[in-house]
Design an enzyme around this catalytic site. Structure first.
Site, PDB file in Angstrom:
ATOM      1  N   GLY A  96       6.210  -0.796  -0.100  1.00 42.96           N
ATOM      2  CA  GLY A  96       7.063   0.326   0.289  1.00 42.96           C
ATOM      3  C   GLY A  96       7.397   0.275   1.772  1.00 42.96           C
TER       4      GLY A  96
ATOM      5  CD  GLU B 248       1.409  -2.048   4.466  1.00 41.95           C
ATOM      6  OE1 GLU B 248       1.241  -1.272   3.525  1.00 41.95           O
ATOM      7  OE2 GLU B 248       1.964  -1.713   5.518  1.00 41.95           O
TER       8      GLU B 248
ATOM      9  CB  THR C  46      -0.885  -0.012   1.268  1.00 40.83           C
ATOM     10  OG1 THR C  46      -1.762  -1.138   1.191  1.00 40.83           O
ATOM     11  CG2 THR C  46      -1.724   1.251   1.391  1.00 40.83           C
ATOM     12  N   GLY C  47       0.413   2.311  -0.651  1.00 45.86           N
ATOM     13  CA  GLY C  47       1.127   3.591  -0.577  1.00 45.86           C
ATOM     14  C   GLY C  47       1.431   4.164  -1.948  1.00 45.86           C
ATOM     15  CB  SER C  48       2.704   7.485  -2.938  1.00 44.59           C
ATOM     16  OG  SER C  48       3.782   7.534  -2.032  1.00 44.59           O
ATOM     17  CB  THR C  49       6.507   3.491  -3.350  1.00 45.09           C
ATOM     18  OG1 THR C  49       6.875   4.587  -2.504  1.00 45.09           O
ATOM     19  CG2 THR C  49       7.705   3.047  -4.164  1.00 45.09           C
TER      20      THR C  49
ATOM     21  N   GLY D 226       3.432   1.424   7.964  1.00 42.70           N
ATOM     22  CA  GLY D 226       2.147   1.746   8.578  1.00 42.70           C
ATOM     23  C   GLY D 226       1.746   3.200   8.446  1.00 42.70           C
ATOM     24  N   GLY D 227       2.580   3.968   7.730  1.00 37.66           N
ATOM     25  CA  GLY D 227       2.216   5.374   7.484  1.00 37.66           C
ATOM     26  C   GLY D 227       0.852   5.472   6.811  1.00 37.66           C
TER      27      GLY D 227
END
Ligand code: 5RP
Length: 217
Positions: A82, A103, A28-31, A95-96
């Site tokens: 990421g 995850e 999960t995330g922008s990367t 976990g941001g």
């Protein structure tokens, strides 16, 4: 290069690990969002993906990639995700994006965990990034008090409900010199669902983009 371009570069570099892999674990995330964009062009080459969050599930579906239930898949060959911090031992803070529990489950169920990130995520010692902990809602204050005893300053991530219906506390000012011990200690606090230290199950391969270079370790 912007930070986002660096993330995209790291995401592209991970493609070499998903050749002949039927099922891919997706973080999960922008990367990872960049990684999913690349996967969209390759979807004929694999059966589907196991998703680590509702956000990622939506992106995978938009891209026409089948989303598979981990219970029907068994061991995953490769998991790509990421991180918020990466130390030289490939131990992570994650976990941001509040997806740490799923995850962690996918990381545990995967043979190879490939971590992709821009160079700002590299640290010598974990802990500058506030450590996310997913907690059962009624245990939030109790877990926070226990974290104070471990030397941290917990802050409730207000207005955040995880995909599992729980809450997140972010713990500031920890210097995590012994990540495995800290992970075990926090896991032992009643009411903790998961802590964002990935040390007992670290990444296997980290691909970090620094300028034009991809540093792999
Ligand atoms: C989500 C995560 C992400 O992997 C982490 O926050 C990094 O995100 P980004 O790729 O947006 O920098 O752990 O729970």
């Amino acid at each position: 290069m912007t930070q986002d371009e660096l993330k995209q570069k790291a995401a592209h570099a991970a493609l070499k690990y998903i050749k002949d892999v039927p099922v891919i674990g997706v973080g999960t995330g922008s990367t990872v969002k960049h990684f999913i964009n690349y996967l969209a062009d390759m979807k004929a080459d694999f059966d589907g993906a196991v998703s680590s969050s509702e956000g990622t599930t939506a992106l995978l579906k938009q891209a026409g990639i089948p989303v598979l239930d981990l219970n029907n898949v068994g061991t995953i060959e490769v998991y790509v995700d990421g991180a918020d911090e990466i130390n030289p031992n490939k131990q992570l803070i994650k976990g941001g994006g509040a997806a740490l529990t799923r995850e962690k489950i996918i990381a545990a169920a995967s043979k190879t965990f490939v971590c992709i990130a821009d160079g700002t995520k590299r640290v010598d010692v974990l802990g500058k990034f506030p450590l996310p902990i997913e907690v059962i809602p009624m245990a939030r204050s109790y877990v926070a008090r226990e974290m104070v005893k471990l030397g941290g300053q917990p802050v409730w991530r207000e207005n955040c409900v995880t995909d599992n219906g729980n809450q997140i506390i972010d713990v500031h000012n920890l210097t995590i010199l012994e990540p495995i011990k800290m992970e075990q200690a926090i896991n032992n606090i009643t009411g903790v669902v998961a802590v964002g230290i990935f040390a007992m199950r670290p990444a296997d391969i980290c691909m970090v983009s620094v300028g034009e270079e991809i540093i792999t370790f």
